[in-house]
Design an enzyme around this catalytic site. Structure first.
Site, PDB file in Angstrom:
ATOM      1  CG  ASP A  74     -27.894  14.578  43.938  1.00 35.43           C
ATOM      2  OD1 ASP A  74     -26.920  14.584  44.724  1.00 35.43           O
ATOM      3  OD2 ASP A  74     -28.174  13.585  43.234  1.00 35.43           O
ATOM      4  CD  GLU A 139     -25.442   9.300  46.179  1.00 33.60           C
ATOM      5  OE1 GLU A 139     -25.098   8.188  46.622  1.00 33.60           O
ATOM      6  OE2 GLU A 139     -26.584   9.778  46.347  1.00 33.60           O
TER       7      GLU A 139
END
Length: 388
Positions: A74, A139
């Site tokens: 991400d 994250e």
């Protein structure tokens, strides 16, 4: 030789997925297919409530040691698209650089991991142990349903990780200068100080919360939290906002607000810091409200032989003597602390999260050599370092 073409092609494909946290947008499935084709056993797990986050754990080989490459797919939002030289989700190679959102943090490292692992497997059929990947799409945001949940699941299945390399961008000036072996904790505070509203011409009939909060914040800034220690810098407080929601110049407001953050080392706990802040506030007022939230606590990796061997390896491959560091922001490394020794080692961090994020192609190749040689060192009985 690790294919430069493969590294670049993998990175371009990863950048093409608009994987703004926590939506992997197909990137997890793409990596899964690559690993399966290489012979990995792969598990894709989804965690979450309102929104399901995809994570993968894949492994190749048998037995110990299990060397795990970890990271996140991400990315943060691209920001103002018109300020980018090139489309942020269409990787652009220009001269010696590759541009795109997530190149540095941390799709570049993931492409280097995949390339070096595939090359290692193709060239070493008799290695001893297991190679694994743990990749999450959660994250950059709350990090509630990513690495933490996946590690819990992995260990419930009976898997054991012996050493983890997390590909966060750690280096400062050159690839090889910094290895992260821990991180500071982070605690956020939201303070409201209550006064008594009144006219500015009659201050004796009011209580100005601005005056109180300024005194409190000055005292907090002046307070020396600690001196730091061998692996951690001194803890640090930063004020991030001061507000009254008052635009009228002849009114003393009733409430003053401030938000501040403390990045702290392992000398303290978040509970101890909360106590310090409360005592400081109460030197000036008892009419206040204080909320705090601690997303991450400080940690230092288990200082195993793996970590010291990795440091020597980086020196041999890059010709740069790396420093151990615990600086910077928080990361998923914290979640590994109870499961395996861990180092964070990746690209230069100077362009992370910035407009026109880019990395040097030579840096990608150097990172590949480090990752490849780590596998040789830990999984081959008669390992030899590669320089190409």
């Amino acid at each position: 030789m690790i294919s430069k073409k493969l590294i670049i092609e993998l990175l371009k494909q990863l950048i093409s997925f608009k994987s703004v946290t926590p939506n992997d947008n197909g990137a997890i499935d793409f990596i899964t297919n690559l690993l399966v084709k290489q012979g990995f056993k792969v598990y894709v797990k989804e965690f979450g409530q309102e929104y399901k986050v995809k994570n993968l754990y894949g492994y190749f080989g048998n037995g110990q040691p299990n060397i795990c490459f970890a990271g996140h797919i991400d990315v943060v939002p691209a920001g103002f698209i018109e300020q980018w030289k090139y489309p942020p989700f269409c990787a652009t190679q220009y001269k010696d650089k590759i541009y795109g959102r997530g190149v540095v943090d941390m799709k570049g490292a993931i492409s280097a991991m995949l390339s070096s692992v595939f090359c290692f497997i193709d060239n070493n059929h008799d290695f001893n142990g297991t190679i694994s990947f743990l990749i999450t799409a959660d994250e950059e945001g709350e990090a509630l349903f990513g690495t933490k949940k996946m590690l819990e699941w992995i260990y419930r299945q009976g898997h054991k990780i012996d050493f983890t390399i997390l590909g966060e961008p750690t280096c400062t000036d050159k690839i090889g200068d910094t290895i992260k072996i821990g991180r500071r904790g982070s605690i956020n505070f939201d303070l409201k100080v209550f006064g008594k509203q009144g006219h500015v011409a009659y201050p004796h009939l009011a209580i100005n919360p601005n005056h109180l909060i300024v005194k409190i914040l000055n005292r907090l800034i002046a307070y020396k939290i600690d001196e730091g220690n061998e692996f951690f810098a001194p803890s640090n407080l930063e004020i991030v906002s001061i507000d009254t929601n008052n635009n009228i110049t002849n009114i003393i407001p009733e409430i003053a607000k401030s938000k501040f953050n403390i990045r702290f080392n392992d000398i303290h706990t978040n509970e101890r810091l909360l106590e310090i802040v409360k005592k400081t506030i109460e030197q000036f007022t008892t009419n206040y409200d204080l909320q705090s939230s601690c997303r991450s606590r400080p940690f230092l990796a288990k200082m195993s032989p793996y970590i010291f061997s990795f440091k020597e390896l980086v020196h041999k491959v890059t010709k740069i003597k790396p420093e151990f560091s615990t600086s910077g922001g928080t990361s998923d490394a914290y979640f590994f602390k109870d499961y395996s020794p861990i180092v964070e080692f990746g690209l230069l961090n100077t362009m992370a999260h910035k407009i026109n994020e880019y990395c040097l192609i030579n840096d990608l190749q150097t990172l590949c050599r480090v990752y490849y040689n780590a596998l040789c060192l830990f999984l081959m009985s008669n390992s030899k370092f590669r320089t190409n």
